[in-house]
Design a protein around this motif. Structure first.
Motif, PDB file in Angstrom:
ATOM      1  N   ASN A  75      12.460  -6.241   5.741  1.00  0.00           N
ATOM      2  CA  ASN A  75      12.929  -6.677   4.464  1.00  0.00           C
ATOM      3  C   ASN A  75      12.090  -6.019   3.643  1.00  0.00           C
ATOM      4  N   SER A  76      12.648  -5.595   2.311  1.00  0.00           N
ATOM      5  CA  SER A  76      12.190  -4.740   1.407  1.00  0.00           C
ATOM      6  C   SER A  76      12.831  -5.214   0.032  1.00  0.00           C
ATOM      7  N   ASP A  77      12.109  -5.336  -0.845  1.00  0.00           N
ATOM      8  CA  ASP A  77      12.597  -5.833  -2.249  1.00  0.00           C
ATOM      9  C   ASP A  77      13.154  -4.256  -2.956  1.00  0.00           C
ATOM     10  N   VAL A  78      12.638  -3.117  -2.044  1.00  0.00           N
ATOM     11  CA  VAL A  78      13.138  -1.950  -2.803  1.00  0.00           C
ATOM     12  C   VAL A  78      13.947  -1.267  -1.867  1.00  0.00           C
ATOM     13  N   THR A  79      13.351  -0.170  -1.080  1.00  0.00           N
ATOM     14  CA  THR A  79      13.969   0.748  -0.354  1.00  0.00           C
ATOM     15  C   THR A  79      13.415   1.128   1.107  1.00  0.00           C
ATOM     16  N   ILE A  80      14.290   0.959   2.081  1.00  0.00           N
ATOM     17  CA  ILE A  80      14.066   1.255   3.441  1.00  0.00           C
ATOM     18  C   ILE A  80      14.596   2.563   3.845  1.00  0.00           C
ATOM     19  N   VAL A  81      13.577   3.484   4.405  1.00  0.00           N
ATOM     20  CA  VAL A  81      14.467   4.698   4.807  1.00  0.00           C
ATOM     21  C   VAL A  81      14.060   4.585   6.419  1.00  0.00           C
TER      22      VAL A  81
END
Length: 129
Positions: free
Chosen positions: A34-40
Motif C-alpha cells: 500500500n502506498s499513498d503515491v506510486t508502486i513500481v
C-alpha cells in the motif's frame, strides 16, 4: 520519480508493506502493498496479494488484486492474474492479464459491477455521456 523504499530482487517478504511515498519492488511479496503515491513492480517482482496505490506500474507478476485511484501501467513483461481496478489503464503489447478489469473511480459503481454475473442485469447498467 524518486524511489523512497526498495525491496531487492533477492528479498522475500511475507506480510504487509505500507509506505506514504513511492516504492519499488524487485523481489517477492506475499501480502498487501500500500502506498499513498506510486508502486513500481520490476521485472523480477512476484506479488501474491493486493497492491494499492494512486499509481501502479507493473513489469513483473501479480497474483491477486491491483487497485489504483489514478492510473495503472502494465508493461510487456507483466503477468497479472486477478482483479484490476483503475480508472485509467495503459497496457503494452505482450502483457498478459487474466481476470477482471474494472475501470472506475466510484466505489458504488465498482460494487455494482462486482455483482456475480447471474445477479447482474442490463437494466442495472447506466451509460453516462
Amino acid at each position: 520519480m524518486t524511489i523512497h523504499s526498495y525491496v531487492g530482487s533477492k528479498t522475500t517478504i511475507k506480510g504487509n508493506l505500507e509506505c506514504s511515498e513511492n516504492f519499488l519492488v524487485e523481489g517477492a511479496v506475499e501480502g498487501k502493498l500500500n502506498s499513498d503515491v506510486t508502486i513500481v513492480l520490476g521485472k523480477d517482482a512476484v506479488v501474491r496479494g493486493e497492491v494499492r496505490a494512486r499509481e501502479v506500474a507493473v513489469s513483473g507478476i501479480v497474483v491477486g488484486r491491483i487497485r489504483c485511484s489514478d492510473r495503472l501501467e502494465i508493461f510487456d513483461s507483466a503477468k497479472i492474474i486477478g482483479t484490476i481496478q483503475a480508472p485509467v489503464l495503459k497496457m503494452e503489447p505482450g502483457a498478459q492479464v487474466n481476470g477482471r478489469i474494472v475501470m472506475s473511480r466510484s466505489s458504488e459503481e465498482v460494487a455494482r459491477i462486482s455483482q456475480s454475473p447471474e445477479n447482474f442485469s442490463s437494466a442495472a447498467v447506466k451509460l453516462h455521456r
